[in-house]
Motif scaffolding. Structure first.
Motif, PDB file in Angstrom:
ATOM      1  N   MET A  15       0.827  -1.196   0.000  1.00 35.19           N
ATOM      2  CA  MET A  15       0.000   0.000   0.000  1.00 35.19           C
ATOM      3  C   MET A  15       0.863   1.249   0.000  1.00 35.19           C
ATOM      4  O   MET A  15       0.433   2.309   0.410  1.00 35.19           O
ATOM      5  CB  MET A  15      -0.915  -0.011   1.228  1.00 35.19           C
ATOM      6  N   THR A  16       2.085   1.129  -0.468  1.00 36.34           N
ATOM      7  CA  THR A  16       2.958   2.286  -0.470  1.00 36.34           C
ATOM      8  C   THR A  16       2.375   3.310  -1.416  1.00 36.34           C
ATOM      9  O   THR A  16       2.163   3.033  -2.573  1.00 36.34           O
ATOM     10  CB  THR A  16       4.351   1.914  -0.986  1.00 36.34           C
ATOM     11  N   GLY A  17       2.133   4.467  -0.907  1.00 37.43           N
ATOM     12  CA  GLY A  17       1.606   5.511  -1.754  1.00 37.43           C
ATOM     13  C   GLY A  17       2.742   6.247  -2.411  1.00 37.43           C
ATOM     14  O   GLY A  17       3.315   5.808  -3.388  1.00 37.43           O
ATOM     15  N   MET A  18       3.110   7.335  -1.817  1.00 36.54           N
ATOM     16  CA  MET A  18       4.070   8.229  -2.430  1.00 36.54           C
ATOM     17  C   MET A  18       5.410   8.259  -1.717  1.00 36.54           C
ATOM     18  O   MET A  18       6.133   9.213  -1.855  1.00 36.54           O
ATOM     19  CB  MET A  18       3.459   9.613  -2.494  1.00 36.54           C
ATOM     20  N   ALA A  19       5.742   7.250  -0.951  1.00 39.21           N
ATOM     21  CA  ALA A  19       7.011   7.254  -0.209  1.00 39.21           C
ATOM     22  C   ALA A  19       8.169   6.887  -1.124  1.00 39.21           C
ATOM     23  O   ALA A  19       8.035   6.072  -2.024  1.00 39.21           O
ATOM     24  CB  ALA A  19       6.955   6.281   0.968  1.00 39.21           C
ATOM     25  N   ARG A  20       9.304   7.520  -0.865  1.00 37.66           N
ATOM     26  CA  ARG A  20      10.533   7.226  -1.593  1.00 37.66           C
ATOM     27  C   ARG A  20      11.570   6.815  -0.566  1.00 37.66           C
ATOM     28  O   ARG A  20      11.767   7.509   0.438  1.00 37.66           O
ATOM     29  CB  ARG A  20      10.986   8.477  -2.341  1.00 37.66           C
ATOM     30  N   GLU A  21      12.217   5.693  -0.805  1.00 35.31           N
ATOM     31  CA  GLU A  21      13.239   5.249   0.140  1.00 35.31           C
ATOM     32  C   GLU A  21      14.468   6.150   0.027  1.00 35.31           C
ATOM     33  O   GLU A  21      15.001   6.363  -1.050  1.00 35.31           O
ATOM     34  CB  GLU A  21      13.623   3.793  -0.118  1.00 35.31           C
ATOM     35  N   VAL A  22      14.887   6.690   1.170  1.00 37.52           N
ATOM     36  CA  VAL A  22      16.051   7.562   1.230  1.00 37.52           C
ATOM     37  C   VAL A  22      17.303   6.741   1.523  1.00 37.52           C
ATOM     38  O   VAL A  22      18.365   7.005   0.970  1.00 37.52           O
ATOM     39  CB  VAL A  22      15.858   8.644   2.316  1.00 37.52           C
ATOM     40  N   GLY A  23      17.177   5.740   2.392  1.00 36.35           N
ATOM     41  CA  GLY A  23      18.322   4.904   2.737  1.00 36.35           C
ATOM     42  C   GLY A  23      17.905   3.783   3.661  1.00 36.35           C
ATOM     43  O   GLY A  23      16.755   3.688   4.084  1.00 36.35           O
ATOM     44  N   GLU A  24      18.860   2.921   3.959  1.00 27.17           N
ATOM     45  CA  GLU A  24      18.609   1.791   4.851  1.00 27.17           C
ATOM     46  C   GLU A  24      19.905   1.346   5.493  1.00 27.17           C
ATOM     47  O   GLU A  24      20.989   1.607   4.960  1.00 27.17           O
ATOM     48  CB  GLU A  24      17.977   0.620   4.098  1.00 27.17           C
ATOM     49  N   VAL A  25      19.790   0.709   6.660  1.00 23.19           N
ATOM     50  CA  VAL A  25      20.934   0.098   7.328  1.00 23.19           C
ATOM     51  C   VAL A  25      20.521  -1.293   7.773  1.00 23.19           C
ATOM     52  O   VAL A  25      19.376  -1.524   8.157  1.00 23.19           O
ATOM     53  CB  VAL A  25      21.428   0.920   8.550  1.00 23.19           C
ATOM     54  N   ASP A  26      21.451  -2.236   7.687  1.00 21.64           N
ATOM     55  CA  ASP A  26      21.200  -3.596   8.155  1.00 21.64           C
ATOM     56  C   ASP A  26      21.325  -3.633   9.671  1.00 21.64           C
ATOM     57  O   ASP A  26      22.200  -2.990  10.251  1.00 21.64           O
ATOM     58  CB  ASP A  26      22.201  -4.581   7.547  1.00 21.64           C
ATOM     59  N   THR A  27      20.440  -4.404  10.314  1.00 20.21           N
ATOM     60  CA  THR A  27      20.500  -4.548  11.766  1.00 20.21           C
ATOM     61  C   THR A  27      20.813  -5.975  12.191  1.00 20.21           C
ATOM     62  O   THR A  27      21.222  -6.184  13.331  1.00 20.21           O
ATOM     63  CB  THR A  27      19.174  -4.120  12.430  1.00 20.21           C
ATOM     64  N   ALA A  28      20.592  -6.953  11.308  1.00 24.16           N
ATOM     65  CA  ALA A  28      20.896  -8.347  11.644  1.00 24.16           C
ATOM     66  C   ALA A  28      21.126  -9.121  10.351  1.00 24.16           C
ATOM     67  O   ALA A  28      20.351  -9.006   9.407  1.00 24.16           O
ATOM     68  CB  ALA A  28      19.770  -8.992  12.441  1.00 24.16           C
TER      69      ALA A  28
END
Length: 153
Positions: A15-28
């Motif tokens: 249901m992602t509307g208008m979001a744009r991924e800016v970044g991510e980090v791995d946690t596990a």
């Protein structure tokens, strides 16, 4: 039969509307499938020009996460900022959903709702997670005072 198939496909679509991924980090680290991570997404308020919100949330990895079958955690953080002159295209409704994303296969969503504190001329954004049966009280809030922008200061 076609209607049932269409409903199943609709339930499987994000249901992602208008979001744009800016970044991510791995946690596990996960041996199979993607790693668990925290993603940062940006979206603009569809009715308030000049406001961008940044949402950080956990995404479950592994085999279930890779297939879209995992249920993401309810924790999220939000920061909304004035990025230009604020213009409201129409009357705002308190508690109106400005962003919504599915965080499990069918029953759980993460939502951002907007409120307008008129006496203080401030926009407030609240992020929380809900489920068909039982939601989570975990939430985060951010506020933006509506101020003049640019040369008009």
């Amino acid at each position: 039969m076609r209607l049932a198939k269409a409903l199943v496909l609709l339930a499987l679509c994000p249901m992602t509307g208008m979001a744009r991924e800016v970044g991510e980090v791995d946690t596990a680290f996960k041996w199979l499938g993607p790693n668990h991570k925290i993603v940062v997404e940006a979206f603009d308020d569809p009715k308030v020009e000049g406001v961008t919100c940044y949402l950080s949330r956990a995404k479950t990895g592994g085999i279930k996460g890779g297939l879209g079958l995992a249920e993401d955690r309810a924790e999220a953080s939000i920061a909304c900022r004035q990025v230009g002159p604020i213009r409201m295209s129409e009357a705002l409704e308190d508690g109106e959903v400005v962003f919504k994303e599915r965080t499990s296969l069918v029953f759980k969503t993460m939502q951002v709702v907007r409120f307008f504190d008129e006496p203080r001329n401030t926009l407030i954004y609240l992020v929380y997670s809900d489920r068909v049966i039982e939601g989570s009280p975990q939430n985060a809030v951010t506020a933006i005072p509506v101020l003049p922008w640019g040369a008009s200061r």
